[in-house]
Design a protein around this motif. Structure first.
Motif, mmCIF file in Angstrom:
data_model
loop_
_atom_site.group_PDB
_atom_site.id
_atom_site.type_symbol
_atom_site.label_atom_id
_atom_site.label_comp_id
_atom_site.label_asym_id
_atom_site.label_seq_id
_atom_site.Cartn_x
_atom_site.Cartn_y
_atom_site.Cartn_z
ATOM 1 N N VAL A 274 2.915 -6.111 -10.774
ATOM 2 C CA VAL A 274 3.652 -4.991 -11.424
ATOM 3 C C VAL A 274 4.783 -4.688 -10.326
ATOM 4 C CG1 VAL A 274 1.849 -3.822 -12.700
ATOM 5 C CG2 VAL A 274 1.920 -3.219 -10.186
ATOM 6 N N VAL B 232 4.152 -4.884 -4.078
ATOM 7 C CA VAL B 232 5.082 -5.110 -3.013
ATOM 8 C C VAL B 232 6.630 -4.819 -3.056
ATOM 9 C CG1 VAL B 232 3.816 -6.096 -0.954
ATOM 10 C CG2 VAL B 232 5.024 -7.494 -2.646
ATOM 11 N N PRO B 233 7.657 -4.570 -2.446
ATOM 12 C CA PRO B 233 9.010 -4.728 -2.721
ATOM 13 C C PRO B 233 9.334 -5.872 -2.785
ATOM 14 C CG PRO B 233 8.771 -3.395 -0.859
ATOM 15 C CD PRO B 233 7.438 -3.977 -1.244
ATOM 16 N N HIS C 131 8.398 -5.299 -18.384
ATOM 17 C CA HIS C 131 8.761 -4.368 -17.416
ATOM 18 C C HIS C 131 8.781 -2.950 -17.740
ATOM 19 C CE1 HIS C 131 11.422 -4.422 -13.633
ATOM 20 N NE2 HIS C 131 10.532 -3.192 -13.582
ATOM 21 N N ASP D 114 3.866 -7.667 -15.572
ATOM 22 C CA ASP D 114 4.976 -6.735 -16.223
ATOM 23 C C ASP D 114 6.322 -7.111 -15.900
ATOM 24 O OD1 ASP D 114 5.440 -3.931 -17.330
ATOM 25 O OD2 ASP D 114 6.044 -3.509 -15.277
ATOM 26 N N ARG E 277 7.706 -7.382 -8.706
ATOM 27 C CA ARG E 277 8.974 -7.771 -9.133
ATOM 28 C C ARG E 277 8.806 -9.587 -9.365
ATOM 29 N NH1 ARG E 277 10.741 -3.746 -10.006
ATOM 30 N NH2 ARG E 277 12.574 -2.740 -9.400
ATOM 31 N N THR F 236 0.791 -1.177 0.030
ATOM 32 C CA THR F 236 0.021 0.029 -0.043
ATOM 33 C C THR F 236 0.883 1.326 0.043
ATOM 34 O OG1 THR F 236 -0.062 -0.083 2.241
ATOM 35 C CG2 THR F 236 -1.877 -1.045 1.225
ATOM 36 N N GLY F 237 2.037 1.250 -0.609
ATOM 37 C CA GLY F 237 3.228 2.374 -0.653
ATOM 38 C C GLY F 237 2.503 3.303 -1.834
ATOM 39 N N THR F 238 3.574 4.005 -2.745
ATOM 40 C CA THR F 238 3.403 4.568 -3.772
ATOM 41 C C THR F 238 2.777 3.842 -4.731
ATOM 42 O OG1 THR F 238 5.546 5.720 -3.086
ATOM 43 C CG2 THR F 238 4.656 6.095 -5.555
ATOM 44 N N LEU F 239 3.136 2.652 -5.227
ATOM 45 C CA LEU F 239 2.436 1.917 -6.229
ATOM 46 C C LEU F 239 0.870 1.766 -5.721
ATOM 47 C CD1 LEU F 239 5.371 1.611 -7.290
ATOM 48 C CD2 LEU F 239 4.697 -0.454 -8.176
ATOM 49 N N ARG G 35 -0.782 -4.921 4.046
ATOM 50 C CA ARG G 35 0.787 -4.226 4.197
ATOM 51 C C ARG G 35 0.988 -5.186 5.645
ATOM 52 N NH1 ARG G 35 -0.079 1.861 6.503
ATOM 53 N NH2 ARG G 35 2.169 1.210 6.765
ATOM 54 N N ARG G 36 2.076 -4.909 5.921
ATOM 55 C CA ARG G 36 2.718 -5.738 6.927
ATOM 56 C C ARG G 36 1.837 -5.203 8.378
ATOM 57 N NH1 ARG G 36 8.923 -4.582 6.168
ATOM 58 N NH2 ARG G 36 7.905 -2.813 5.244
ATOM 59 N N GLU H 284 10.940 -11.840 2.714
ATOM 60 C CA GLU H 284 9.681 -11.952 3.350
ATOM 61 C C GLU H 284 8.727 -12.237 2.072
ATOM 62 O OE1 GLU H 284 7.856 -9.027 6.105
ATOM 63 O OE2 GLU H 284 9.868 -8.528 6.620
ATOM 64 N N THR I 114 -0.265 -8.719 6.579
ATOM 65 C CA THR I 114 0.293 -9.629 5.797
ATOM 66 C C THR I 114 -0.128 -11.218 6.211
ATOM 67 O OG1 THR I 114 2.074 -8.063 5.143
ATOM 68 C CG2 THR I 114 2.279 -10.244 4.447
HETATM 69 P P1 NDP Z 1 7.173 1.744 -1.173
HETATM 70 O O1 NDP Z 1 8.006 1.652 -0.356
HETATM 71 O O2 NDP Z 1 6.148 3.230 -1.349
HETATM 72 O O3 NDP Z 1 5.832 0.819 -0.761
HETATM 73 C C1 NDP Z 1 5.853 -0.638 -0.269
HETATM 74 C C2 NDP Z 1 4.823 -1.072 0.134
HETATM 75 O O4 NDP Z 1 4.869 -2.441 0.588
HETATM 76 C C3 NDP Z 1 4.280 -0.745 1.518
HETATM 77 O O5 NDP Z 1 3.039 -0.073 1.494
HETATM 78 C C4 NDP Z 1 4.781 -1.656 2.683
HETATM 79 O O6 NDP Z 1 3.985 -1.436 3.863
HETATM 80 C C5 NDP Z 1 4.358 -2.855 1.601
HETATM 81 N N1 NDP Z 1 5.182 -4.014 2.100
HETATM 82 C C6 NDP Z 1 6.461 -4.235 2.241
HETATM 83 N N2 NDP Z 1 6.593 -5.395 2.781
HETATM 84 C C7 NDP Z 1 5.685 -6.020 2.715
HETATM 85 C C8 NDP Z 1 5.313 -7.535 3.256
HETATM 86 N N3 NDP Z 1 6.158 -8.185 3.594
HETATM 87 N N4 NDP Z 1 4.053 -7.723 3.087
HETATM 88 C C9 NDP Z 1 3.072 -6.784 2.569
HETATM 89 N N5 NDP Z 1 3.217 -5.631 2.437
HETATM 90 C C10 NDP Z 1 4.730 -5.190 2.421
HETATM 91 O O7 NDP Z 1 7.263 1.053 -2.719
HETATM 92 P P2 NDP Z 1 6.672 1.382 -4.088
HETATM 93 O O8 NDP Z 1 5.137 1.641 -4.095
HETATM 94 O O9 NDP Z 1 7.339 2.698 -4.621
HETATM 95 O O10 NDP Z 1 7.321 0.269 -4.879
HETATM 96 C C11 NDP Z 1 7.093 -1.012 -4.666
HETATM 97 C C12 NDP Z 1 7.807 -1.975 -5.481
HETATM 98 O O11 NDP Z 1 7.337 -1.839 -6.596
HETATM 99 C C13 NDP Z 1 9.369 -1.600 -5.583
HETATM 100 O O12 NDP Z 1 10.048 -1.943 -4.672
HETATM 101 C C14 NDP Z 1 9.569 -2.173 -7.185
HETATM 102 O O13 NDP Z 1 10.207 -3.466 -6.922
HETATM 103 C C15 NDP Z 1 8.253 -2.292 -7.724
HETATM 104 N N6 NDP Z 1 8.272 -1.456 -8.703
HETATM 105 C C16 NDP Z 1 7.986 -1.993 -10.046
HETATM 106 C C17 NDP Z 1 7.723 -0.819 -11.260
HETATM 107 C C18 NDP Z 1 7.750 -1.400 -12.507
HETATM 108 O O14 NDP Z 1 8.056 -0.781 -13.367
HETATM 109 N N7 NDP Z 1 6.813 -2.490 -12.677
HETATM 110 C C19 NDP Z 1 8.102 0.534 -11.062
HETATM 111 C C20 NDP Z 1 8.299 0.900 -9.537
HETATM 112 C C21 NDP Z 1 8.374 0.074 -8.630
HETATM 113 P P3 NDP Z 1 4.372 -1.938 5.058
HETATM 114 O O15 NDP Z 1 5.806 -1.086 5.583
HETATM 115 O O16 NDP Z 1 3.409 -1.277 6.160
HETATM 116 O O17 NDP Z 1 4.716 -3.319 4.977
#
Ligand code: NDP
Length: 307
Positions: free
Chosen positions: A223, A196-197, A273, A249, A225, A142-145, A164-165, A201, A179
């Motif tokens: 979208v 998610v990144p 991608h 993607d 990884r 639930t981050g930027t994406l 999200r976690r 985990e 999660t």
């Molecule tokens: P952010 O850091 O803004 O958001 C990541 C989100 O993932 C947070 O809400 C975090 O919430 C959540 N998260 C992290 N770990 C977990 C978990 N174990 N279980 C559930 N939720 C989790 O990153 P972005 O949104 O900017 O980017 C996310 C990923 O998207 C990037 O790391 C990249 O790999 C990928 N990406 C792909 C692109 C493409 O071209 N297809 C372009 C840009 C990004 P919380 O901390 O509360 O868990």
């Protein structure tokens, strides 16, 4: 450190012409130039897509991606190299790409495009097309994406929940799950969207059990990884009709190998991608780089610092 020379590594070429970023940053109080692997020695910092061991001699690496799974974080820390990333810029691009995938499935556009290649006039079955208002989507991350996806889909009338976690609420999401309740969260929605990144985990977070928990009329969208998904398990789920389809993607191996069965599936949309591509990409990255150059000059902490 002082930033006297900033390199724009030629690897960014995969996303935008390096010279565009150099021109955009001409007002920096440092020399900015396109560099290849041989030109890294002369720089204090580099803006890059790829990782190179030679970067360990630098003070600062800025990744043009949000994901930093390709960088060896411990090694960078040992070498006192600062790593910053480009998180925060992909909300609208990814949101619109994901909305496009959903609209393609709902309005059957992927079928029409495929038929057009064969010059075939072939309408969908009466019960194949649908509309999005009232549909449900669960966005995992639930981050930027994720927030960009929630905002774009919300505007189309989709009810969006998130994972999200912490499970703490996030604006734009009707409900947010922790999660450890993933299977419950994805169990009764029409679209599951992964944002998610890639971390230890989240590696293979989507495995056979997750696909089994999803409805068999649900679509899966990744979208994030490739390795967040156990790709053979996804292929099995698609082949056995446990899922309605997928929009992907990112893949465990990129470029997706020609022999992958995913290429040939009617209900699978593949993009290489590029879900975050936009002609403004170099500007969005440039703003972060400029912000950090200013902060460095003012002795402040870097923005978007990872290491
Ligand atoms: P952010 O850091 O803004 O958001 C990541 C989100 O993932 C947070 O809400 C975090 O919430 C959540 N998260 C992290 N770990 C977990 C978990 N174990 N279980 C559930 N939720 C989790 O990153 P972005 O949104 O900017 O980017 C996310 C990923 O998207 C990037 O790391 C990249 O790999 C990928 N990406 C792909 C692109 C493409 O071209 N297809 C372009 C840009 C990004 P919380 O901390 O509360 O868990």
């Amino acid at each position: 450190f002082e930033l006297e020379r900033l390199g724009v590594h030629e690897s960014v070429e995969a996303v935008f012409p390096p010279a565009e970023l150099v021109t955009y940053l001409t007002d920096l109080p440092a020399e900015v130039a396109v560099v290849d692997d041989d030109g890294i020695d002369d720089c204090d910092g580099v803006v890059t897509l790829a990782y190179r061991e030679a970067f360990l001699e630098l003070d600062w690496i800025h990744s043009i991606q949000a994901g930093y799974d390709r960088f060896p974080l411990d090694v960078l820390e040992d070498h006192d190299v600062i790593l910053t990333n480009s998180a925060g810029i992909h909300d609208r691009t990814i949101g619109e790409t994901v909305a496009s995938y959903l609209l393609m499935f709902a309005r059957r556009l992927h079928d029409h495009v495929a038929n057009q290649q064969e010059r075939r006039w072939d309408r969908p079955e009466w019960d194949e097309a649908f509309t999005l208002p009232g549909a449900t989507a669960c966005v995992v991350g639930t981050g930027t994406l994720g927030s960009g996806v929630a905002e774009t889909l919300g505007a189309l009338g989709v009810r969006v929940t998130g994972v999200r976690r912490s499970g703490d609420p996030v604006p734009g999401f009707d409900e947010v799950y922790a999660t450890d309740r993933l299977l419950e969260a994805i169990g009764d929605v029409e679209f599951v969207i992964v944002t998610v990144p890639l971390t230890d985990e989240t590696h293979h977070l989507f495995d056979a059990e997750a696909f089994d928990a999803m409805r068999d009329d649900a679509y899966f969208v990744n979208v994030a990884r490739g390795s967040v998904v156990d790709e053979p398990a996804l292929i099995d789920a698609l082949e056995s009709g446990e899922l309605a389809g997928a929009a992907l993607d990112v893949f465990e191996e990129e470029p997706l190998p020609e022999e992958s069965p995913l290429w040939g599936m009617d209900e699978v949309i593949i993009s290489p991608h590029c879900a975050a591509y936009t002609r403004d990409y170099f500007r969005d990255v440039g703003e972060i780089v400029r912000e950090n150059a200013d902060r460095l000059a003012d002795g402040e902490e870097f923005y978007n610092r990872v290491v």
